[in-house]
Motif scaffolding. Structure first.
Motif, PDB file in Angstrom:
ATOM      1  N   MET A   1       0.842  -1.181   0.000  1.00  0.00           N
ATOM      2  CA  MET A   1       0.000   0.000   0.000  1.00  0.00           C
ATOM      3  C   MET A   1       0.888   1.245   0.000  1.00  0.00           C
ATOM      4  N   ALA A   2       0.682   2.113  -0.951  1.00  0.00           N
ATOM      5  CA  ALA A   2       1.512   3.318  -1.085  1.00  0.00           C
ATOM      6  C   ALA A   2       1.095   4.360  -0.050  1.00  0.00           C
ATOM      7  N   ARG A   3       2.086   5.008   0.530  1.00  0.00           N
ATOM      8  CA  ARG A   3       1.802   6.086   1.478  1.00  0.00           C
ATOM      9  C   ARG A   3       1.615   7.389   0.727  1.00  0.00           C
ATOM     10  N   VAL A   4       0.663   8.152   1.179  1.00  0.00           N
ATOM     11  CA  VAL A   4       0.406   9.455   0.578  1.00  0.00           C
ATOM     12  C   VAL A   4       1.354  10.456   1.243  1.00  0.00           C
ATOM     13  N   SER A   5       2.037  11.241   0.427  1.00  0.00           N
ATOM     14  CA  SER A   5       2.986  12.209   0.982  1.00  0.00           C
ATOM     15  C   SER A   5       2.247  13.297   1.761  1.00  0.00           C
ATOM     16  N   LEU A   6       2.971  13.906   2.677  1.00  0.00           N
ATOM     17  CA  LEU A   6       2.397  15.007   3.445  1.00  0.00           C
ATOM     18  C   LEU A   6       1.990  16.136   2.503  1.00  0.00           C
ATOM     19  N   GLY A   7       2.810  16.404   1.499  1.00  0.00           N
ATOM     20  CA  GLY A   7       2.490  17.452   0.530  1.00  0.00           C
ATOM     21  C   GLY A   7       1.152  17.211  -0.148  1.00  0.00           C
ATOM     22  N   SER A   8       0.871  15.959  -0.503  1.00  0.00           N
ATOM     23  CA  SER A   8      -0.410  15.614  -1.134  1.00  0.00           C
ATOM     24  C   SER A   8      -1.569  15.810  -0.169  1.00  0.00           C
ATOM     25  N   LYS A   9      -1.367  15.400   1.081  1.00  0.00           N
ATOM     26  CA  LYS A   9      -2.421  15.579   2.092  1.00  0.00           C
ATOM     27  C   LYS A   9      -2.708  17.067   2.294  1.00  0.00           C
ATOM     28  N   VAL A  10      -1.644  17.858   2.401  1.00  0.00           N
ATOM     29  CA  VAL A  10      -1.814  19.294   2.616  1.00  0.00           C
ATOM     30  C   VAL A  10      -2.518  19.923   1.419  1.00  0.00           C
ATOM     31  N   SER A  11      -2.131  19.541   0.211  1.00  0.00           N
ATOM     32  CA  SER A  11      -2.793  20.070  -0.988  1.00  0.00           C
ATOM     33  C   SER A  11      -4.279  19.758  -0.993  1.00  0.00           C
ATOM     34  N   SER A  12      -4.642  18.540  -0.604  1.00  0.00           N
ATOM     35  CA  SER A  12      -6.058  18.159  -0.536  1.00  0.00           C
ATOM     36  C   SER A  12      -6.801  19.001   0.489  1.00  0.00           C
ATOM     37  N   LEU A  13      -6.190  19.198   1.646  1.00  0.00           N
ATOM     38  CA  LEU A  13      -6.827  20.006   2.687  1.00  0.00           C
ATOM     39  C   LEU A  13      -6.946  21.468   2.258  1.00  0.00           C
ATOM     40  N   ILE A  14      -5.948  21.962   1.533  1.00  0.00           N
ATOM     41  CA  ILE A  14      -6.015  23.333   1.011  1.00  0.00           C
ATOM     42  C   ILE A  14      -7.197  23.458   0.055  1.00  0.00           C
ATOM     43  N   SER A  15      -7.380  22.482  -0.821  1.00  0.00           N
ATOM     44  CA  SER A  15      -8.508  22.507  -1.771  1.00  0.00           C
ATOM     45  C   SER A  15      -9.834  22.561  -1.041  1.00  0.00           C
ATOM     46  N   ILE A  16      -9.956  21.765   0.012  1.00  0.00           N
ATOM     47  CA  ILE A  16     -11.199  21.737   0.790  1.00  0.00           C
ATOM     48  C   ILE A  16     -11.419  23.088   1.468  1.00  0.00           C
ATOM     49  N   GLN A  17     -10.356  23.649   2.044  1.00  0.00           N
ATOM     50  CA  GLN A  17     -10.477  24.943   2.721  1.00  0.00           C
ATOM     51  C   GLN A  17     -10.827  26.057   1.735  1.00  0.00           C
ATOM     52  N   LEU A  18     -10.232  26.027   0.550  1.00  0.00           N
ATOM     53  CA  LEU A  18     -10.551  27.044  -0.463  1.00  0.00           C
ATOM     54  C   LEU A  18     -12.035  27.001  -0.815  1.00  0.00           C
ATOM     55  N   ALA A  19     -12.574  25.809  -0.909  1.00  0.00           N
ATOM     56  CA  ALA A  19     -13.987  25.671  -1.247  1.00  0.00           C
ATOM     57  C   ALA A  19     -14.875  26.278  -0.162  1.00  0.00           C
ATOM     58  N   ARG A  20     -14.365  26.327   1.056  1.00  0.00           N
ATOM     59  CA  ARG A  20     -15.141  26.866   2.182  1.00  0.00           C
ATOM     60  C   ARG A  20     -14.868  28.342   2.426  1.00  0.00           C
ATOM     61  N   GLY A  21     -13.870  28.881   1.766  1.00  0.00           N
ATOM     62  CA  GLY A  21     -13.529  30.291   1.974  1.00  0.00           C
ATOM     63  C   GLY A  21     -12.039  30.488   2.127  1.00  0.00           C
ATOM     64  N   LYS A  22     -11.632  30.919   3.296  1.00  0.00           N
ATOM     65  CA  LYS A  22     -10.218  31.232   3.538  1.00  0.00           C
ATOM     66  C   LYS A  22      -9.418  29.990   3.905  1.00  0.00           C
ATOM     67  N   VAL A  23      -8.156  30.017   3.550  1.00  0.00           N
ATOM     68  CA  VAL A  23      -7.233  28.935   3.874  1.00  0.00           C
ATOM     69  C   VAL A  23      -6.235  29.451   4.891  1.00  0.00           C
ATOM     70  N   GLY A  24      -6.001  28.655   5.917  1.00  0.00           N
ATOM     71  CA  GLY A  24      -5.014  29.032   6.917  1.00  0.00           C
ATOM     72  C   GLY A  24      -4.137  27.857   7.280  1.00  0.00           C
ATOM     73  N   VAL A  25      -2.866  28.129   7.445  1.00  0.00           N
ATOM     74  CA  VAL A  25      -1.924  27.077   7.805  1.00  0.00           C
ATOM     75  C   VAL A  25      -2.279  26.483   9.168  1.00  0.00           C
ATOM     76  N   GLU A  26      -2.803  27.301  10.066  1.00  0.00           N
ATOM     77  CA  GLU A  26      -3.190  26.811  11.402  1.00  0.00           C
ATOM     78  C   GLU A  26      -4.285  25.751  11.296  1.00  0.00           C
ATOM     79  N   VAL A  27      -5.274  26.014  10.458  1.00  0.00           N
ATOM     80  CA  VAL A  27      -6.391  25.077  10.291  1.00  0.00           C
ATOM     81  C   VAL A  27      -5.895  23.768   9.697  1.00  0.00           C
TER      82      VAL A  27
END
Length: 109
Positions: A1-27
């Motif tokens: 099973m391949a591990r998902v890189s942290l960069g990929s996880k962060v990018s996915s979370l950024i996409s979700i946050q953008l859809a909701r409005g503002k993106v913050g590193v803290e969130v």
């Protein structure tokens, strides 16, 4: 099973946050159950920064949104978390070498 890189996880979370409005590193850091400092440190180990990942997600989404000619540029700027159209226009020009309006008229006319 391949591990998902942290960069990929962060990018996915950024996409979700953008859809909701503002993106913050803290969130994003809290969603990954780590501090902002730890997130920055772990991204640095992958040769990445939060700002770079945010920029990449915004660029990819901008190109997708630009395909819908009925969507006003100001709305695209808002959806990407830019404070105003001029900030989006500057970023877009840096990414693509042309303004959003020029890109749209040449690409999708």
């Amino acid at each position: 099973m391949a591990r998902v890189s942290l960069g990929s996880k962060v990018s996915s979370l950024i996409s979700i946050q953008l859809a909701r409005g503002k993106v913050g590193v803290e969130v994003v850091a809290s969603q990954l159950h780590m501090s902002r400092y730890t997130l920055h440190k772990k991204l640095r180990r992958e040769g990445l920064t939060f700002a770079r990942l945010l920029e990449d997600v915004r660029r990819k989404q901008a190109l997708t949104y630009m395909q819908d000619r009925t969507k006003p540029l100001v709305e695209i700027a808002e959806q990407l978390g830019f404070s105003e159209l001029s900030a989006f226009s500057r970023a877009f020009k840096r990414w693509m070498g042309t303004s959003p309006a020029e890109y749209r008229s040449v690409r999708f006319s």
